[in-house]
Every structure is written in structure tokens, then in C-alpha cells.
Design an enzyme around this catalytic site. Sequence first.
Site, PDB file in Angstrom:
ATOM      1  N   ASN A  77       1.420  -7.257  20.188  1.00 42.12           N
ATOM      2  CA  ASN A  77       0.488  -6.242  20.673  1.00 42.12           C
ATOM      3  C   ASN A  77       0.789  -4.889  20.035  1.00 42.12           C
ATOM      4  OD1 ASN A  77       2.941  -6.004  22.075  1.00 42.12           O
ATOM      5  ND2 ASN A  77       1.952  -4.872  23.720  1.00 42.12           N
ATOM      6  N   CYS A  86       2.677  -2.503  20.971  1.00 43.42           N
ATOM      7  CA  CYS A  86       4.080  -2.061  21.031  1.00 43.42           C
ATOM      8  C   CYS A  86       5.056  -3.157  20.629  1.00 43.42           C
ATOM      9  CB  CYS A  86       4.409  -1.561  22.438  1.00 43.42           C
ATOM     10  SG  CYS A  86       3.301  -0.272  23.020  1.00 43.42           S
ATOM     11  N   GLU A 105       6.088  -5.870  21.981  1.00 45.47           N
ATOM     12  CA  GLU A 105       6.998  -6.481  22.957  1.00 45.47           C
ATOM     13  C   GLU A 105       6.409  -7.736  23.606  1.00 45.47           C
ATOM     14  OE1 GLU A 105       4.929  -3.644  25.921  1.00 45.47           O
ATOM     15  OE2 GLU A 105       4.827  -4.287  23.841  1.00 45.47           O
TER      16      GLU A 105
END
Length: 660
Positions: A551, A553, A555
Site C-alpha cells: 500500500n 506506506c 506495511e
Amino acid sequence: MSVITSTPGQLQVIKRTGDVAAFDAEKISVAIGKAFLAVEGQQSADSSRIHDRIEQLTEMVLNTFKRRLPSGGTIHIEEIQDQVELALMRTGEQKVARAYVIYREQRSEARKQLGANHHPTLQVTDAEGKLKPLDLSELTATVTRAAEGLEGIDVQAIVDETVKNLYNGVKESDISTTMMMATRTRIEQEPNYTYVTARLLRDDLVATGLEFLGLSTDTNEGDALETFLKKGIELELLSPELLNFDLAKLAAAIQPKRSNQFTYLGLQTLFDRYFIHSDGVRFELPQLFFMRVSMGLALNEDNREDRAIEFYNLLSSFDYMASTPTLFNSGTLRPQLSSCYLTTIDDDLFDIYGAMRDNAMLSKWAGGLGNDWTPVRALNSYIKGTNGKSQGVVPFLKVANDTAVAVNQGGKRKGAVCAYLETWHLDIEEFLELRKNTGDDRRRTHDMNTANWVPDLFMQRVFEDAEWTLFTPSETPDLHDLTGAEFAERYAYYESIAKETNMLHKKIRAKDLWRKMLSMLFETGHPWITFKDVCNLRSPQQHVGVVHSSNLCTEITLNTSKEEIAVCNLGSINLVQHVQGGKLDREKLARTVKTAVRMLDNVIDINYYAVPQARNSNLKHRPVGMGIMGFQDALYEMGMAYGSDAAVEFADESMEVISY
């Protein structure tokens, strides 16, 4: 002796009360006369010498103001008394001047005893436009309250700095801003000033919010809950369903003192982005903000009041913090509470622009975006429908970039998107340069994040200093859905037939491409390097399909397809809040995790879905992600070095509790 009673020009006197009166020279004469009486006794009252001297001194003071204000104006009472002192000293009346100074000090002390401590010259303009003296006692009391319980705070220095930066006639509403500037500049010297600044900001925004709601500025935050909700509903900002709670019970649970935990940056960020506002006025108070979010997450609960209070206690104590979209939108008319959305974009013009529409709708309601662009054919690939050649993936990435800029999460923060491309894609070299500040700007994406989706086979070729072949996905479509050994086998097959079948491809030394990847990462911070095979090997949903990207970020790794837009439902535990007496409070952490997971699970059911593929995926898989913050702070509280074995053991221990 003739008494001077004339008023020069339009001179007026500002009294200590803030009232303005006509200039009266006789009062100067009376004050000087009292000073002479104090030194020379009652017999001086009949002395012609003394009378002449009083007249002379009064004339000196008058002439000073005539020269300074020839066309008239206002003079503060303290300025007049200063000129009387100077006149006495200049004419050699030192004893009388001393008596006059002592008298002024006695009167000043008497006023302080009565609670009045006005600045001698500065006046402030109140909300009605009237001038009144600056109350130093009130200023000192405000800073003292903000510094309560904090060490290393110099209250008087803050007051002095504030006064130094004020001007005569300053608006009363601007004084708090000046105080905050005085404390904010001291944060680097003493960290506790961040709490002082935050408390001053809190007092200011609470007063503004209560005034907007039509409530007294001394109203308790809990007592303002119902009025706040009704106002938000009236303005069509909040859901009418919030009024169906037992508001008295919720109001009693609100604890305004918890706002003392805010740092300045934290509260300022909430003020700038998160609090409900109308026409530029933030009328959502800090603790009402946490309660509004909690109520929005408890809407589907059987015992919604108790759950809302449970959620409120977790959020307002900073033990756990929900994600930004949850904080933005919980309790609103469109509660888009999820954090990120992951999509795969097919090699079809209709699907590409459908993905742009989906990006816009998801970004509008504060969703972060991760787009898998690998299926889109490369530059110069054949287009059967038009018998032409493709412009590749880069021009579409430019459109995605500009969409994120145009649809900026409802005006609350910049739109955020990350594009992923596999390392074997023929456009990978152009992809690496998307964030460069030089070159053709039509093939640059200055506002979008980018990430390499790297298969293990590429890294193996780098280690072996072997060649790497780039393909267009329109001719090698199955590589996108293969991982590990299956990917390596199929990739080798395409390499073996590339020349024979006249496939569109390009051979490049793997190390050269790797060097360029690292160079761009160093130069621009992009593209990020993420690993396809590792993510799929550790995926708990291998039975569903292949993970094509992460995604925004990086994570979260979830499956995506044409029918499913993967959704991240995120929150963070504040680990330092769970360290008590120098060790981890496992029981408290376990309670926090239990409640936090309940909140995240509620997000999935309550969530407003801007596109149907996201609803399909989220209700089917119900993924939740729980992160941590405050890890370094927790180590500090326990006296552990970040790189120590004890820190590693603590990380294992805390993750064990959270995972359980």
C-alpha cells in the site's frame, strides 16, 4: 498663584481603568503640591516660593506634551507621572522627587492588593472595540495555569516576552497568539514548554469553540457535548444518529484535564486538520473530538454508551490512536474510516480510467492508495484494436499523479498514492526516473510515490552479475501472477523464445539496473524497493491469490483483483503508555489490544465504501492491522539502549502480547 487649567489641543488622559478623560493640568499641580507638603510640612502650603515652583513645574510638564502632541492626542496617566518625576529632578528638587516616587509605589502596591495590576502604557482592544488596560495579573495567571505541574518553566520570562511583543491597541484575541509564540520559541531549550504552548492553544480554541456554540467560556467540555452535536448535525457535518446516545452518560465520562497530555505539535495538527469546523471556525473541542470518534465507532454496538466510553478512554488517554481517516470521518455523514486501498489496474483503457475514478473517490474520503500498474503494456507495445503502438505506462502514471493532487482528501491533507511496477517491466527504466527534477516534465510524477516490486530472481541475477531481460506484460501476462520457482521457470522460458518469436524485449546487465535503482533511491527517495516473493511467501492468504503490491506506506500486503480492492483498517498502540514502574504492563497492554481490535472490527462494518470493490474485499477478508508507536520512548523509560539485546527481548515480549 494662578492655577493653570487650560487644556492644550485635544489632549486626553487614559486612566488605569481604561477610561478616557479630558486633560486637567490642575491635577498635576495638586500632585506636585502633595509631594512638597510631604517634604516641607504643612507650612509650605502658604509659601509663595512653593506656589511659584509648582506652577513652573506644571508648565514644564505641559510644554513637554505640547511639543510631543501639537495637534492633540491621548496620554496614559503613567506617562504624565513620569514627566512630573523628570521635571522635579531637572529643577533640583531631589527630595520632593523621592517623595513623589515613594507615593507612586505606595499607590501601585495598593492597586495590586485590590487585584489590579495594569500595564502603565499598553491598552488592548476588546471584542466590542473598546480600549482597556492590559491586565498583567490576568496574563500571569494564564501562564501560571498553563505551567502547572511542569518543571523548568519561567512564568515571568514568558509574561515579559509577551508584553514586549504587544503594541498599544492590540486585539484582545491576539494576546494568546503572542503568548504561544513566546513559549514556542523556548521548546528547544526546555521540552516542557511544548506542553505550556499546547495548553495555551487548548484554552484559546476551547474559548473560540464555546463562543461559536453560544455557550459561556467557562462551560465544562462535557456539558457542551449535546450543543456541539446538534450544531454539527444542523450544519450537516455529523450524523443525526449520534443524538440517539444517552448524552448525559457520555458527557459525565468526558475528562477535560486529559488535554494536558497534548504536545504543541500534536494539538496544532488536530486543530489544523481534524477538528470539525464551519466557515474557518473550529468548534470541536479536544475531548469532544475523542468522544465524537468513539461514538461513531460504537454505532452498531448493543450497549453503545458503555462501548463509546470504553473507546473514549482508550483514545483520550493516548493508550491507542485510531488512523487518520477514522479520526477525520467517524460520526460524520460519510464515515470512511479505513486507511488505505490497494488496486490492480488491468491493461484496458476502460479499466485504466475506471481506476482513476476509483482513486479519486477513495482519495476524496481520505483513503491512501497503492496501485499495481504492472499489467499495463509497455512503450511501443502493439495495440491490436487501433493497429498502433502504446505510449506505455508512464503517461497514465502522470494522470494518476495529477488526480491525487486534484482530489486532496477532502481538502484536509494532500492526496497520497504509490505506484508499483515489477522489475521485469519494459518501462522500468523510465519508471525509475519519474521523481527526477530534470527531463520531460510530461513524463514526471513529482507528487506521487513509486515502488519497485522486485522478484527474487532479479536479485539472484545481480549476485551472479548476469543479464536481465525486460518484457512487456501484453506478451508475458502470466508473469504478473507467478512467484518463486514458478516465476523463475516461466521467466526463463520467455527469455529462451524472445528472439525466435520476435517478442518485444530488452536485455540489460542486472547490476546496471540495480545500480540505477539505488542511484535514483539516493537521489530522489524513489522508487522504494519492495520484494514480491517474500511478501507472497509470508502471506496468510496464499489460497486466495497472489499479492501484487503493498500500500501507500508499504506495511500491508493484501490480495487484489478486478473484483476486489484490498482495504487496510489500521490503528496504533502507544507502547510507552504501557510501561509502568520500569517494565511492561502486560495486563494493560492485553486490555488495550482487545478494545483496539474491537474498534478496528467495527470500522469494517460501519465504513462508508466509495467503490463497491472495496466493500466486497473488506467484508470478505476483514483485515486489520495494529501497529505500535512510542517504542523508543518505552525503551527510555526502562533505561534500555536501542541497540541492546534487552531492547530486542522487549520487542519480542511486547509483540507477543499484541499478537496474542
